[in-house]
Design a protein around this motif. Structure first.
Motif, PDB file in Angstrom:
ATOM      1  N   THR A   2      40.536  47.204  40.176  1.00 23.73           N
ATOM      2  CA  THR A   2      39.771  46.037  40.603  1.00 23.73           C
ATOM      3  C   THR A   2      38.815  46.395  41.733  1.00 23.73           C
ATOM      4  O   THR A   2      39.193  47.054  42.703  1.00 23.73           O
ATOM      5  CB  THR A   2      40.712  44.918  41.074  1.00 23.73           C
ATOM      6  OG1 THR A   2      41.585  44.559  40.010  1.00 23.73           O
ATOM      7  CG2 THR A   2      39.918  43.702  41.515  1.00 23.73           C
ATOM      8  N   LEU A  23      28.710  35.467  43.357  1.00 24.13           N
ATOM      9  CA  LEU A  23      30.122  35.150  43.165  1.00 24.13           C
ATOM     10  C   LEU A  23      30.437  34.887  41.696  1.00 24.13           C
ATOM     11  O   LEU A  23      31.519  35.260  41.209  1.00 24.13           O
ATOM     12  CB  LEU A  23      30.491  33.932  44.016  1.00 24.13           C
ATOM     13  CG  LEU A  23      31.987  33.600  44.137  1.00 24.13           C
ATOM     14  CD1 LEU A  23      32.755  34.762  44.729  1.00 24.13           C
ATOM     15  CD2 LEU A  23      32.173  32.341  44.986  1.00 24.13           C
ATOM     16  N   HIS A  24      29.510  34.273  40.990  1.00 21.41           N
ATOM     17  CA  HIS A  24      29.704  34.034  39.554  1.00 21.41           C
ATOM     18  C   HIS A  24      29.986  35.339  38.819  1.00 21.41           C
ATOM     19  O   HIS A  24      30.924  35.433  38.015  1.00 21.41           O
ATOM     20  CB  HIS A  24      28.460  33.364  38.968  1.00 21.41           C
ATOM     21  CG  HIS A  24      28.395  33.376  37.472  1.00 21.41           C
ATOM     22  ND1 HIS A  24      29.101  32.487  36.683  1.00 21.41           N
ATOM     23  CD2 HIS A  24      27.724  34.198  36.603  1.00 21.41           C
ATOM     24  CE1 HIS A  24      28.868  32.743  35.416  1.00 21.41           C
ATOM     25  NE2 HIS A  24      28.040  33.780  35.332  1.00 21.41           N
ATOM     26  N   PHE A  26      30.883  38.299  40.204  1.00 18.32           N
ATOM     27  CA  PHE A  26      32.071  38.967  40.735  1.00 18.32           C
ATOM     28  C   PHE A  26      33.344  38.341  40.158  1.00 18.32           C
ATOM     29  O   PHE A  26      34.274  39.051  39.766  1.00 18.32           O
ATOM     30  CB  PHE A  26      32.096  38.891  42.258  1.00 18.32           C
ATOM     31  CG  PHE A  26      30.945  39.565  42.946  1.00 18.32           C
ATOM     32  CD1 PHE A  26      30.171  40.522  42.301  1.00 18.32           C
ATOM     33  CD2 PHE A  26      30.620  39.238  44.269  1.00 18.32           C
ATOM     34  CE1 PHE A  26      29.104  41.144  42.943  1.00 18.32           C
ATOM     35  CE2 PHE A  26      29.570  39.858  44.918  1.00 18.32           C
ATOM     36  CZ  PHE A  26      28.809  40.799  44.252  1.00 18.32           C
ATOM     37  N   ASP A  27      33.390  37.017  40.130  1.00 15.88           N
ATOM     38  CA  ASP A  27      34.567  36.329  39.583  1.00 15.88           C
ATOM     39  C   ASP A  27      34.731  36.616  38.095  1.00 15.88           C
ATOM     40  O   ASP A  27      35.852  36.797  37.601  1.00 15.88           O
ATOM     41  CB  ASP A  27      34.455  34.823  39.809  1.00 15.88           C
ATOM     42  CG  ASP A  27      34.715  34.420  41.259  1.00 15.88           C
ATOM     43  OD1 ASP A  27      35.171  35.274  42.042  1.00 15.88           O
ATOM     44  OD2 ASP A  27      34.455  33.242  41.594  1.00 15.88           O
ATOM     45  N   GLU A  28      33.619  36.652  37.397  1.00 16.29           N
ATOM     46  CA  GLU A  28      33.652  36.919  35.955  1.00 16.29           C
ATOM     47  C   GLU A  28      34.270  38.275  35.659  1.00 16.29           C
ATOM     48  O   GLU A  28      34.953  38.456  34.647  1.00 16.29           O
ATOM     49  CB  GLU A  28      32.227  36.842  35.402  1.00 16.29           C
ATOM     50  CG  GLU A  28      32.111  36.881  33.895  1.00 16.29           C
ATOM     51  CD  GLU A  28      30.683  36.700  33.438  1.00 16.29           C
ATOM     52  OE1 GLU A  28      30.407  35.730  32.718  1.00 16.29           O
ATOM     53  OE2 GLU A  28      29.819  37.536  33.811  1.00 16.29           O
ATOM     54  N   GLY A  30      36.451  39.706  37.658  1.00 15.21           N
ATOM     55  CA  GLY A  30      37.770  39.795  38.280  1.00 15.21           C
ATOM     56  C   GLY A  30      37.792  40.558  39.584  1.00 15.21           C
ATOM     57  O   GLY A  30      38.851  41.064  39.998  1.00 15.21           O
ATOM     58  N   TYR A  31      36.653  40.615  40.285  1.00 18.16           N
ATOM     59  CA  TYR A  31      36.604  41.343  41.549  1.00 18.16           C
ATOM     60  C   TYR A  31      37.401  40.592  42.625  1.00 18.16           C
ATOM     61  O   TYR A  31      37.526  39.363  42.589  1.00 18.16           O
ATOM     62  CB  TYR A  31      35.164  41.485  42.040  1.00 18.16           C
ATOM     63  CG  TYR A  31      34.285  42.419  41.247  1.00 18.16           C
ATOM     64  CD1 TYR A  31      34.749  43.093  40.124  1.00 18.16           C
ATOM     65  CD2 TYR A  31      32.958  42.635  41.624  1.00 18.16           C
ATOM     66  CE1 TYR A  31      33.931  43.951  39.399  1.00 18.16           C
ATOM     67  CE2 TYR A  31      32.129  43.488  40.917  1.00 18.16           C
ATOM     68  CZ  TYR A  31      32.612  44.137  39.808  1.00 18.16           C
ATOM     69  OH  TYR A  31      31.799  44.980  39.090  1.00 18.16           O
ATOM     70  N   ASP A  32      37.885  41.342  43.572  1.00 17.56           N
ATOM     71  CA  ASP A  32      38.528  40.781  44.757  1.00 17.56           C
ATOM     72  C   ASP A  32      37.416  40.546  45.785  1.00 17.56           C
ATOM     73  O   ASP A  32      36.885  41.487  46.369  1.00 17.56           O
ATOM     74  CB  ASP A  32      39.572  41.766  45.287  1.00 17.56           C
ATOM     75  CG  ASP A  32      40.293  41.244  46.525  1.00 17.56           C
ATOM     76  OD1 ASP A  32      40.067  40.079  46.908  1.00 17.56           O
ATOM     77  OD2 ASP A  32      41.087  42.009  47.104  1.00 17.56           O
ATOM     78  N   VAL A  33      37.043  39.278  45.978  1.00 20.60           N
ATOM     79  CA  VAL A  33      35.956  38.935  46.882  1.00 20.60           C
ATOM     80  C   VAL A  33      36.543  38.498  48.225  1.00 20.60           C
ATOM     81  O   VAL A  33      37.306  37.532  48.286  1.00 20.60           O
ATOM     82  CB  VAL A  33      35.068  37.826  46.302  1.00 20.60           C
ATOM     83  CG1 VAL A  33      33.929  37.484  47.264  1.00 20.60           C
ATOM     84  CG2 VAL A  33      34.515  38.239  44.935  1.00 20.60           C
ATOM     85  N   LEU A  75      32.527  24.610  45.656  1.00 19.61           N
ATOM     86  CA  LEU A  75      33.007  25.747  46.450  1.00 19.61           C
ATOM     87  C   LEU A  75      33.072  25.375  47.929  1.00 19.61           C
ATOM     88  O   LEU A  75      34.068  25.661  48.605  1.00 19.61           O
ATOM     89  CB  LEU A  75      32.095  26.956  46.250  1.00 19.61           C
ATOM     90  CG  LEU A  75      32.411  28.179  47.119  1.00 19.61           C
ATOM     91  CD1 LEU A  75      33.808  28.721  46.816  1.00 19.61           C
ATOM     92  CD2 LEU A  75      31.363  29.269  46.922  1.00 19.61           C
ATOM     93  N   ARG A  80      38.596  27.806  49.486  1.00 17.61           N
ATOM     94  CA  ARG A  80      38.390  29.234  49.270  1.00 17.61           C
ATOM     95  C   ARG A  80      37.749  29.927  50.475  1.00 17.61           C
ATOM     96  O   ARG A  80      38.000  31.117  50.712  1.00 17.61           O
ATOM     97  CB  ARG A  80      37.541  29.461  48.020  1.00 17.61           C
ATOM     98  CG  ARG A  80      37.496  30.910  47.573  1.00 17.61           C
ATOM     99  CD  ARG A  80      36.859  31.094  46.227  1.00 17.61           C
ATOM    100  NE  ARG A  80      36.869  32.487  45.840  1.00 17.61           N
ATOM    101  CZ  ARG A  80      36.281  32.995  44.755  1.00 17.61           C
ATOM    102  NH1 ARG A  80      35.648  32.173  43.922  1.00 17.61           N
ATOM    103  NH2 ARG A  80      36.339  34.274  44.499  1.00 17.61           N
TER     104      ARG A  80
END
Length: 275
Positions: A2, A23-24, A26-28, A30-33, A75, A80
């Protein structure tokens, strides 16, 4: 494995889409933001960035779609962003030369901003600085932010920046030669045509600065030097430049592409795009 991305936000207001766009992607994936602010206070979106009916004066139209406004508001109202990292704990401020015991203090600072900071950022794969008017206040000339950028640069890790967040790259430089880290590089950022003549505002205060205190385009033209180049791409809908390790986005409309190119850099080895 990841990917982990340090996402730096101003405490004086970020532009909603400029967080939602990256963020869209990164989330898509599966990154750890991991969110961070200069002093650990919770960041909030600038109110106009949440309003689809808010007209952008230079463009004469809304720059916020209904869909993006909803995503940004959801958001901003979620939990978050409640506990961002406090970047002031990562590295001390550089001492004044007039401080007592200056040499010892400088040695401690250099250790913290060097090896200790290198070890701290080792777990991250990239960083991105989100734009809006807020970065003018607490990111652009923040020495700690510059030190963190320099650590990512030493590690050869991608560094993204959007809109007025790109100013941090222009001002980040080694204390000895004081040359901008984007000298000889190709970048984009908020072009002069996009600057407000009035209404540059910030959260936590009702101060209207009028126009931005500096025209970012001019700073970037100077900072890139004769062998680099600023790309405003005025008249084009999207302006995103990749000149590794830097990924820069001009303004709001470029946010989703900025995120997409960050992913391409991290996963497919993209080194050049947009020039």
């Amino acid at each position: 494995m990841t990917k982990k991305v340090l996402t730096v936000l101003s405490e004086y207001g970020y532009w909603g889409e400029e967080l939602i766009g990256p963020l869209h992607h990164f989330d898509e994936r599966g990154y750890d933001v991991v969110f961070a602010t200069p002093k650990g206070r919770r960041p909030h979106a600038l109110p106009p960035s949440l309003e689809p009916d808010s007209i952008d004066p230079p463009l004469g139209r809304s720059v916020v779609s209904v869909e993006v406004a909803k995503a940004a508001r959801d958001l901003d109202e979620s939990s978050r962003l409640d506990n961002p990292l406090d970047l002031s704990t990562w590295v001390p401020e550089r001492p004044y030369t007039s401080d007592a015991d200056y040499l010892r203090q400088l040695e401690r600072y250099n250790q913290a901003a060097g090896q200790q900071l290198d070890e701290r950022i080792a777990e991250y794969d990239a960083m991105i600085i989100v734009g809006g008017s807020g970065p003018i206040v607490d990111l652009a000339n923040n020495g700690r932010i510059h030190d963190i950028i320099l650590a990512f640069l030493r590690a050869g890790k991608p560094i993204g920046a959007e809109c007025y967040g790109v100013t941090c790259l222009a001002f980040a430089r080694d204390w000895e030669d004081r040359k901008s880290i984007i000298w000889g590089k190709h970048v984009t950022g908020h072009c002069k045509e996009y600057d407000y003549k009035d209404g540059t505002g910030f959260l936590t205060t009702d101060f209207n600065m009028g126009p931005p205190p500096y025209p970012l385009e001019y700073i970037l033209r100077d900072a890139t030097g004769p062998d680099g180049r600023y790309h405003g791409n005025f008249g084009k809908e999207v302006s995103v430049i990749v000149d590794y390790p830097f990924v820069t986005g001009r303004s709001t409309a470029d946010s989703f592409t900025t995120g997409a190119k960050m992913v391409e850099v991290l996963e497919h080895g993209l080194r050049r795009y947009g020039w």
